[in-house]
Design an enzyme around this catalytic site. Structure first.
Site, mmCIF file in Angstrom:
data_model
loop_
_atom_site.group_PDB
_atom_site.id
_atom_site.type_symbol
_atom_site.label_atom_id
_atom_site.label_comp_id
_atom_site.label_asym_id
_atom_site.label_seq_id
_atom_site.Cartn_x
_atom_site.Cartn_y
_atom_site.Cartn_z
ATOM 1 N N HIS A 58 51.363 11.435 44.515
ATOM 2 C CA HIS A 58 52.080 11.907 45.689
ATOM 3 C C HIS A 58 51.816 13.370 46.033
ATOM 4 O O HIS A 58 52.176 13.806 47.127
ATOM 5 C CB HIS A 58 53.578 11.669 45.504
ATOM 6 C CG HIS A 58 53.860 10.287 45.008
ATOM 7 N ND1 HIS A 58 53.516 9.150 45.719
ATOM 8 C CD2 HIS A 58 54.398 9.847 43.838
ATOM 9 C CE1 HIS A 58 53.849 8.075 45.020
ATOM 10 N NE2 HIS A 58 54.385 8.476 43.879
ATOM 11 N N HIS A 110 49.129 0.978 41.378
ATOM 12 C CA HIS A 110 50.536 1.292 41.134
ATOM 13 C C HIS A 110 51.233 -0.007 40.773
ATOM 14 O O HIS A 110 51.078 -1.010 41.484
ATOM 15 C CB HIS A 110 51.188 1.935 42.361
ATOM 16 C CG HIS A 110 50.617 3.271 42.671
ATOM 17 N ND1 HIS A 110 51.010 4.414 42.013
ATOM 18 C CD2 HIS A 110 49.645 3.636 43.532
ATOM 19 C CE1 HIS A 110 50.314 5.437 42.467
ATOM 20 N NE2 HIS A 110 49.470 4.997 43.392
ATOM 21 N N ARG A 156 60.626 2.080 29.703
ATOM 22 C CA ARG A 156 61.281 2.641 30.883
ATOM 23 C C ARG A 156 61.471 1.601 31.972
ATOM 24 O O ARG A 156 60.705 0.660 32.082
ATOM 25 C CB ARG A 156 60.494 3.845 31.421
ATOM 26 C CG ARG A 156 59.124 3.476 31.983
ATOM 27 C CD ARG A 156 58.312 4.677 32.413
ATOM 28 N NE ARG A 156 58.864 5.328 33.576
ATOM 29 C CZ ARG A 156 58.140 5.865 34.542
ATOM 30 N NH1 ARG A 156 56.842 5.857 34.490
ATOM 31 N NH2 ARG A 156 58.714 6.448 35.560
ATOM 32 N N SER A 190 54.477 -0.753 40.721
ATOM 33 C CA SER A 190 55.503 -1.105 41.709
ATOM 34 C C SER A 190 54.924 -0.940 43.117
ATOM 35 O O SER A 190 53.872 -0.321 43.307
ATOM 36 C CB SER A 190 56.735 -0.220 41.540
ATOM 37 O OG SER A 190 56.406 1.135 41.824
ATOM 38 N N PRO A 234 51.180 10.485 34.155
ATOM 39 C CA PRO A 234 52.418 10.884 33.509
ATOM 40 C C PRO A 234 53.468 9.784 33.416
ATOM 41 O O PRO A 234 53.632 8.987 34.334
ATOM 42 C CB PRO A 234 52.928 12.049 34.362
ATOM 43 C CG PRO A 234 52.186 11.990 35.631
ATOM 44 C CD PRO A 234 50.905 11.272 35.354
ATOM 45 N N ASN A 235 54.114 9.767 32.290
ATOM 46 C CA ASN A 235 55.220 8.867 31.943
ATOM 47 C C ASN A 235 54.782 7.422 31.714
ATOM 48 O O ASN A 235 55.586 6.603 31.284
ATOM 49 C CB ASN A 235 56.343 8.921 32.991
ATOM 50 C CG ASN A 235 56.941 10.295 33.081
ATOM 51 O OD1 ASN A 235 57.265 10.897 32.065
ATOM 52 N ND2 ASN A 235 57.063 10.821 34.279
ATOM 53 N N ALA A 293 53.163 9.789 39.246
ATOM 54 C CA ALA A 293 53.731 10.670 40.274
ATOM 55 C C ALA A 293 52.704 11.643 40.841
ATOM 56 O O ALA A 293 52.876 12.130 41.966
ATOM 57 C CB ALA A 293 54.920 11.434 39.700
ATOM 58 N N GLU A 345 42.676 2.748 42.692
ATOM 59 C CA GLU A 345 44.005 3.274 42.368
ATOM 60 C C GLU A 345 44.982 2.110 42.273
ATOM 61 O O GLU A 345 44.998 1.232 43.131
ATOM 62 C CB GLU A 345 44.470 4.260 43.434
ATOM 63 C CG GLU A 345 45.821 4.863 43.114
ATOM 64 C CD GLU A 345 46.201 6.015 44.029
ATOM 65 O OE1 GLU A 345 47.397 6.098 44.367
ATOM 66 O OE2 GLU A 345 45.321 6.820 44.396
ATOM 67 N N ARG A 362 59.851 1.922 47.713
ATOM 68 C CA ARG A 362 60.679 2.805 46.892
ATOM 69 C C ARG A 362 61.090 4.051 47.671
ATOM 70 O O ARG A 362 61.062 4.068 48.900
ATOM 71 C CB ARG A 362 59.915 3.126 45.612
ATOM 72 C CG ARG A 362 59.654 1.832 44.811
ATOM 73 C CD ARG A 362 59.085 2.056 43.471
ATOM 74 N NE ARG A 362 60.017 2.823 42.642
ATOM 75 C CZ ARG A 362 59.660 3.361 41.495
ATOM 76 N NH1 ARG A 362 58.435 3.231 41.033
ATOM 77 N NH2 ARG A 362 60.542 4.040 40.781
ATOM 78 N N ASN A 400 45.969 4.778 37.462
ATOM 79 C CA ASN A 400 47.336 4.866 37.948
ATOM 80 C C ASN A 400 47.750 6.314 37.733
ATOM 81 O O ASN A 400 48.088 6.705 36.618
ATOM 82 C CB ASN A 400 48.259 3.915 37.181
ATOM 83 C CG ASN A 400 49.679 3.937 37.718
ATOM 84 O OD1 ASN A 400 50.075 4.883 38.383
ATOM 85 N ND2 ASN A 400 50.434 2.903 37.407
ATOM 86 N N TYR A 414 58.615 -1.473 36.126
ATOM 87 C CA TYR A 414 57.418 -1.290 35.298
ATOM 88 C C TYR A 414 57.187 -2.380 34.261
ATOM 89 O O TYR A 414 56.196 -2.320 33.548
ATOM 90 C CB TYR A 414 57.472 0.078 34.610
ATOM 91 C CG TYR A 414 57.543 1.207 35.602
ATOM 92 C CD1 TYR A 414 56.441 1.549 36.366
ATOM 93 C CD2 TYR A 414 58.720 1.924 35.797
ATOM 94 C CE1 TYR A 414 56.493 2.578 37.281
ATOM 95 C CE2 TYR A 414 58.785 2.961 36.713
ATOM 96 C CZ TYR A 414 57.678 3.282 37.446
ATOM 97 O OH TYR A 414 57.734 4.292 38.362
#
Length: 159
Positions: free
Chosen positions: A83, A103, A20, A105, A12-13, A80, A101, A110, A77, A25
């Site tokens: 989590h 990510h 963004r 960042s 997502p996103n 969210a 996997e 964070r 990736n 990112y």
């Protein structure tokens, strides 16, 4: 491995990469990252890219990729979903092919809720904080795992 591929899945996103939060990112479109991976791979294998904001669609593509004999592995990736999606974690854990996997960042630098990745338990490795290079490192890791398995299979043990 001419017809073989590595699946790259974004959650997502991540369809908004380049638009963004450039600090976390990057500001380049994701197509640039995909091209860098294609350039690295050359004729070794192809990549197939998939992005969805839907948990079910992500699970479907994980299962479809893992069931495809031409798929060498998956770089994912989960965004969210990392989590809290035990469903994606289970789909990843059920894979026979390697799953890495990624990510962009460093999730450990964070917000507190990002420090835990339930999906990473279903992965062979977790790469975080390497910006967009993490996707390339994930592809490299899949190729290394495949080579390691080939070497392991070719070794003979005197029993």
């Amino acid at each position: 491995m001419k017809n073989k591929y590595i699946a790259i899945i974004n959650g997502p996103n991540l369809n908004r990469l380049g638009l963004r939060d450039a600090y976390h990112y990057d500001k380049a479109p994701f197509e640039n990252t995909l091209q860098e991976i294609k350039d690295y791979l050359g004729e070794v294998c192809k990549i197939k890219y998939f992005q969805s904001n839907s948990e079910g669609a992500i699970i479907d593509i994980i299962q479809k990729s893992d069931s495809d004999n031409d798929c060498l592995g998956i770089v994912i990736n989960p965004g969210a979903y990392a989590h809290y999606s035990y469903a994606i974690a289970d789909a990843m854990a059920d894979c026979y092919s390697p799953v890495i996997e990624v990510h962009i960042s460093n999730i450990f630098e964070r917000e507190d809720f990002r420090h835990t990745s339930v999906t990473a338990q279903g992965a062979n490795a977790l790469i975080a904080g390497c910006k967009r290079k993490g996707y390339l490192y994930g592809v490299m890791q899949i190729l290394d795992l495949i080579e390691y398995e080939k070497q392991k299979e070719s070794e003979s043990f005197p029993f």
